[in-house]
Design a protein around this motif. Structure first.
Motif, PDB file in Angstrom:
ATOM      1  N   MET A   1       0.643  -2.012   0.401  1.00 28.64           N
ATOM      2  CA  MET A   1       0.277  -0.154  -0.456  1.00 28.64           C
ATOM      3  C   MET A   1       1.287   1.582   0.078  1.00 28.64           C
ATOM      4  SD  MET A   1      -3.066   1.465   2.603  1.00 28.64           S
ATOM      5  CE  MET A   1      -3.853   0.192   1.827  1.00 28.64           C
ATOM      6  N   LEU A   2       0.849   2.430  -0.958  1.00 31.46           N
ATOM      7  CA  LEU A   2       0.997   3.498  -0.915  1.00 31.46           C
ATOM      8  C   LEU A   2       0.762   4.645   0.195  1.00 31.46           C
ATOM      9  CD1 LEU A   2       0.702   4.157  -5.095  1.00 31.46           C
ATOM     10  CD2 LEU A   2       2.784   3.191  -3.427  1.00 31.46           C
ATOM     11  N   HIS A   3       2.270   4.924   0.710  1.00 32.46           N
ATOM     12  CA  HIS A   3       1.242   5.823   1.837  1.00 32.46           C
ATOM     13  C   HIS A   3      -0.294   6.544   1.681  1.00 32.46           C
ATOM     14  CE1 HIS A   3       6.120   7.078   1.861  1.00 32.46           C
ATOM     15  NE2 HIS A   3       5.405   5.778   2.086  1.00 32.46           N
ATOM     16  N   SER A   4      -0.537   6.195   3.258  1.00 31.39           N
ATOM     17  CA  SER A   4      -2.438   5.912   3.060  1.00 31.39           C
ATOM     18  C   SER A   4      -2.655   6.648   4.191  1.00 31.39           C
ATOM     19  CB  SER A   4      -3.056   4.752   2.760  1.00 31.39           C
ATOM     20  OG  SER A   4      -2.165   3.789   1.807  1.00 31.39           O
ATOM     21  N   ARG A   5      -3.727   7.323   4.738  1.00 27.18           N
ATOM     22  CA  ARG A   5      -4.245   7.889   5.314  1.00 27.18           C
ATOM     23  C   ARG A   5      -5.305   6.106   5.972  1.00 27.18           C
ATOM     24  NH1 ARG A   5      -5.922  12.672   7.885  1.00 27.18           N
ATOM     25  NH2 ARG A   5      -8.406  12.048   9.021  1.00 27.18           N
ATOM     26  N   ILE A   6      -4.526   6.185   7.330  1.00 23.67           N
ATOM     27  CA  ILE A   6      -5.313   4.385   7.539  1.00 23.67           C
ATOM     28  C   ILE A   6      -6.014   4.799   9.297  1.00 23.67           C
ATOM     29  CG2 ILE A   6      -5.485   2.371   8.219  1.00 23.67           C
ATOM     30  CD1 ILE A   6      -2.759   2.371   6.067  1.00 23.67           C
ATOM     31  N   ALA A   7      -7.357   4.482   9.573  1.00 20.64           N
ATOM     32  CA  ALA A   7      -7.645   4.788  10.758  1.00 20.64           C
ATOM     33  C   ALA A   7      -7.868   2.917  11.427  1.00 20.64           C
ATOM     34  CB  ALA A   7      -9.192   5.345  10.823  1.00 20.64           C
ATOM     35  N   VAL A   8      -8.067   3.067  13.112  1.00 17.02           N
ATOM     36  CA  VAL A   8      -7.601   2.312  13.693  1.00 17.02           C
ATOM     37  C   VAL A   8      -7.865   3.010  15.188  1.00 17.02           C
ATOM     38  CG1 VAL A   8      -5.760   0.840  14.872  1.00 17.02           C
ATOM     39  CG2 VAL A   8      -5.133   1.630  13.121  1.00 17.02           C
ATOM     40  N   SER A   9      -9.841   1.917  15.031  1.00 21.17           N
ATOM     41  CA  SER A   9      -9.665   2.248  16.387  1.00 21.17           C
ATOM     42  C   SER A   9      -9.055   0.610  16.986  1.00 21.17           C
ATOM     43  CB  SER A   9     -10.885   1.798  16.935  1.00 21.17           C
ATOM     44  OG  SER A   9     -11.533   0.474  15.987  1.00 21.17           O
ATOM     45  N   GLY A  10      -9.372   0.312  18.827  1.00 20.61           N
ATOM     46  CA  GLY A  10      -8.503  -0.284  19.913  1.00 20.61           C
ATOM     47  C   GLY A  10      -6.743   0.104  19.452  1.00 20.61           C
ATOM     48  N   ALA A  11      -6.309   1.318  18.986  1.00 24.33           N
ATOM     49  CA  ALA A  11      -5.453   1.498  19.066  1.00 24.33           C
ATOM     50  C   ALA A  11      -4.336   1.738  20.303  1.00 24.33           C
ATOM     51  CB  ALA A  11      -5.267   3.276  17.939  1.00 24.33           C
ATOM     52  N   SER A  12      -4.482   1.792  21.193  1.00 30.62           N
ATOM     53  CA  SER A  12      -3.953   1.828  22.555  1.00 30.62           C
ATOM     54  C   SER A  12      -3.920  -0.050  22.929  1.00 30.62           C
ATOM     55  CB  SER A  12      -4.572   1.966  24.141  1.00 30.62           C
ATOM     56  OG  SER A  12      -5.834   1.578  24.344  1.00 30.62           O
ATOM     57  N   GLY A  13      -4.475  -0.608  21.986  1.00 25.52           N
ATOM     58  CA  GLY A  13      -4.619  -2.526  22.682  1.00 25.52           C
ATOM     59  C   GLY A  13      -3.319  -3.437  22.164  1.00 25.52           C
ATOM     60  N   LEU A  14      -2.788  -4.223  22.614  1.00 24.60           N
ATOM     61  CA  LEU A  14      -1.805  -4.787  22.419  1.00 24.60           C
ATOM     62  C   LEU A  14      -1.202  -4.734  20.747  1.00 24.60           C
ATOM     63  CD1 LEU A  14       1.038  -6.727  23.206  1.00 24.60           C
ATOM     64  CD2 LEU A  14      -0.845  -8.440  22.696  1.00 24.60           C
ATOM     65  N   ILE A  15      -2.354  -5.397  19.916  1.00 25.95           N
ATOM     66  CA  ILE A  15      -2.191  -5.480  18.542  1.00 25.95           C
ATOM     67  C   ILE A  15      -2.356  -4.084  18.132  1.00 25.95           C
ATOM     68  CG2 ILE A  15      -3.568  -6.416  17.009  1.00 25.95           C
ATOM     69  CD1 ILE A  15      -4.421  -8.574  18.542  1.00 25.95           C
ATOM     70  N   GLY A  16      -3.676  -3.258  18.113  1.00 26.92           N
ATOM     71  CA  GLY A  16      -3.654  -2.018  17.264  1.00 26.92           C
ATOM     72  C   GLY A  16      -2.045  -1.351  18.348  1.00 26.92           C
ATOM     73  N   ALA A  17      -1.395  -0.821  19.202  1.00 27.74           N
ATOM     74  CA  ALA A  17      -0.496  -0.041  19.302  1.00 27.74           C
ATOM     75  C   ALA A  17       0.776  -0.702  18.243  1.00 27.74           C
ATOM     76  CB  ALA A  17      -0.284  -0.018  20.631  1.00 27.74           C
ATOM     77  N   ALA A  18       1.024  -2.113  18.260  1.00 26.41           N
ATOM     78  CA  ALA A  18       1.406  -2.680  17.131  1.00 26.41           C
ATOM     79  C   ALA A  18       1.360  -1.906  15.646  1.00 26.41           C
ATOM     80  CB  ALA A  18       2.474  -3.903  17.695  1.00 26.41           C
ATOM     81  N   LEU A  19       0.339  -2.405  15.769  1.00 27.17           N
ATOM     82  CA  LEU A  19      -0.072  -1.854  14.486  1.00 27.17           C
ATOM     83  C   LEU A  19       0.082  -0.679  13.805  1.00 27.17           C
ATOM     84  CD1 LEU A  19      -1.316  -2.186  11.700  1.00 27.17           C
ATOM     85  CD2 LEU A  19      -3.187  -1.599  12.788  1.00 27.17           C
ATOM     86  N   VAL A  20      -0.096   0.320  14.699  1.00 22.89           N
ATOM     87  CA  VAL A  20       0.500   1.854  14.390  1.00 22.89           C
ATOM     88  C   VAL A  20       1.460   2.490  14.814  1.00 22.89           C
ATOM     89  CG1 VAL A  20      -0.415   3.920  15.991  1.00 22.89           C
ATOM     90  CG2 VAL A  20      -2.056   2.777  15.546  1.00 22.89           C
ATOM     91  N   ARG A  21       2.665   1.475  15.326  1.00 25.85           N
ATOM     92  CA  ARG A  21       3.677   1.579  15.073  1.00 25.85           C
ATOM     93  C   ARG A  21       4.502   1.638  14.094  1.00 25.85           C
ATOM     94  NH1 ARG A  21       4.119  -0.032  20.386  1.00 25.85           N
ATOM     95  NH2 ARG A  21       4.503  -1.754  19.821  1.00 25.85           N
ATOM     96  N   SER A  22       3.865   0.221  13.359  1.00 25.85           N
ATOM     97  CA  SER A  22       4.304  -0.029  12.404  1.00 25.85           C
ATOM     98  C   SER A  22       3.797   0.646  11.092  1.00 25.85           C
ATOM     99  CB  SER A  22       3.772  -1.272  12.067  1.00 25.85           C
ATOM    100  OG  SER A  22       4.669  -2.361  10.522  1.00 25.85           O
ATOM    101  N   LEU A  23       2.748   0.883  11.359  1.00 30.06           N
ATOM    102  CA  LEU A  23       2.537   1.348   9.339  1.00 30.06           C
ATOM    103  C   LEU A  23       3.234   3.207  10.011  1.00 30.06           C
ATOM    104  CD1 LEU A  23      -1.778   0.848  10.189  1.00 30.06           C
ATOM    105  CD2 LEU A  23      -0.639   0.434   8.300  1.00 30.06           C
ATOM    106  N   ARG A  24       3.101   3.581  11.249  1.00 28.79           N
ATOM    107  CA  ARG A  24       3.649   4.985  10.947  1.00 28.79           C
ATOM    108  C   ARG A  24       5.220   5.285  11.048  1.00 28.79           C
ATOM    109  NH1 ARG A  24       0.569   7.542  16.473  1.00 28.79           N
ATOM    110  NH2 ARG A  24      -1.582   8.611  15.066  1.00 28.79           N
ATOM    111  N   ALA A  25       6.174   3.539  11.158  1.00 30.10           N
ATOM    112  CA  ALA A  25       7.532   3.219  10.923  1.00 30.10           C
ATOM    113  C   ALA A  25       7.765   3.623   9.385  1.00 30.10           C
ATOM    114  CB  ALA A  25       7.679   2.645  10.802  1.00 30.10           C
ATOM    115  N   ASP A  26       6.156   3.281   8.645  1.00 32.39           N
ATOM    116  CA  ASP A  26       7.036   3.074   7.178  1.00 32.39           C
ATOM    117  C   ASP A  26       5.467   4.702   6.542  1.00 32.39           C
ATOM    118  OD1 ASP A  26       7.801   0.716   7.082  1.00 32.39           O
ATOM    119  OD2 ASP A  26       5.789  -0.356   6.795  1.00 32.39           O
ATOM    120  N   GLY A  27       5.562   5.461   7.296  1.00 30.85           N
ATOM    121  CA  GLY A  27       5.314   6.510   6.121  1.00 30.85           C
ATOM    122  C   GLY A  27       3.580   7.075   6.198  1.00 30.85           C
TER     123      GLY A  27
END
Length: 299
Positions: free
Chosen positions: A1-27
């Motif tokens: 996926m090219l640089h995108s705008r992605i909404a995440v619910s549950g972003a403070s949970g175990l999976i959500g927090a790790a996903l947010v970190r991963s997505l942001r690290a890739d721009g």
């Protein structure tokens, strides 16, 4: 996926927090659904109880990953907490799906959380996404939870039900509670230990969610479990090996029922669930074995 705008619910949970970190690290630009008035540019207010989402915050999103829901293993299962488990998932998912359907240009994909609890107790039988729903509380919740995405599907949004297994991570979930026990030498078998646990390393869980976002051919149910489910006795032995601690204790089924209430039946249930659609779509696991998954969580 090219640089995108992605909404995440549950972003403070175990999976959500790790996903947010991963997505942001890739721009990627990530906006988080939060249960208070938005205080930062990356926040969107929502309320599952009121089935409300601030739709304006979702404008321009290419994808939504909906992971929010009351923790299944966080509390003793009283009738009131079981109702909270069901309503947090069904009402929250309905709110998100209806919000997406109301947009002039909805996102291309909704990845909505679900669980391998859908299949119920499968015993020694291995199941993939073609298996029917089981019977009991969690299967009934999962069926309603997945059905609650209907509005998004009807609006033409590619919708995936991410049926997640037991995530091997240190910072939360079932394994987050196991690590301290095993480190203290207090870990051991649960019941007779013959029940299958379908686990997935947190790293692979995040990679699988991102693979789903990028793989346009995937819709409907997708199992997020490792390729090699193991028994609770094998998990216990692996935890002992990796942490170098004794694992001589056992928690008998009657004691678990006393402490956990109805949730004990889920702990003692056997779920041998395979990631058929992930593998068929070309996904490769970084930590497919239980020892590797535990070591990855400790890094």
């Amino acid at each position: 996926m090219l640089h995108s705008r992605i909404a995440v619910s549950g972003a403070s949970g175990l999976i959500g927090a790790a996903l947010v970190r991963s997505l942001r690290a890739d721009g990627h630009e990530v906006v988080r659904l939060v249960r208070h008035p938005a205080r930062a540019g990356d926040e969107v207010e929502w309320s599952p109880e009121r089935r409300y989402v601030d739709v304006a915050g979702l404008v321009g999103c290419d994808a939504v990953v909906h992971l929010a829901g009351a923790g299944v293993g966080d509390h003793r299962w009283t009738p009131a907490y079981k109702q909270e488990i069901r309503e947090s998932r069904v009402h929250g998912t309905t709110a998100v799906a209806e919000a997406l359907a109301s947009l002039d240009v909805p996102p291309k994909v909704l990845v909505s959380g679900s669980a391998i609890g859908y299949y119920g107790d499968t015993g020694d039988r291995a199941v993939d996404e073609s298996a029917p729903a089981g019977t009991g509380f969690l299967p009934s919740v999962c069926v309603e939870w997945e059905a609650a995405t209907a509005a998004a599907q009807e609006a033409g949004v590619r919708t995936v039900h991410a049926r997640t297994g037991l995530v091997v991570g240190r910072a939360g979930g079932a394994w987050g509670r196991l690590f301290p026990l095993f480190r203290a030498g207090l870990g051991g078998r649960l019941g007779d230990g013959r029940q299958y646990w379908s686990f997935i390393a947190l790293h692979d869980e995040v990679a699988a969610l991102r693979h789903i976002l990028d793989t346009e051919s995937l819709s409907g149910p997708v199992n997020l479990t490792g390729p090699d489910p193991v028994t609770n006795a094998e998990v216990t032995a692996a935890m002992g090996r990796v942490l170098r601690r004794p694992t001589l204790l056992t928690a008998p089924a009657p004691a678990l029922r006393l402490v956990l209430g109805d949730f004990a039946e889920e702990v003692l249930a056997s779920q041998r669930v395979l990631p058929g659609r992930l593998l068929d779509s070309g996904f490769a696991f970084a930590f497919p074995g239980i020892d590797a998954a535990i070591r990855a969580a400790l890094r």
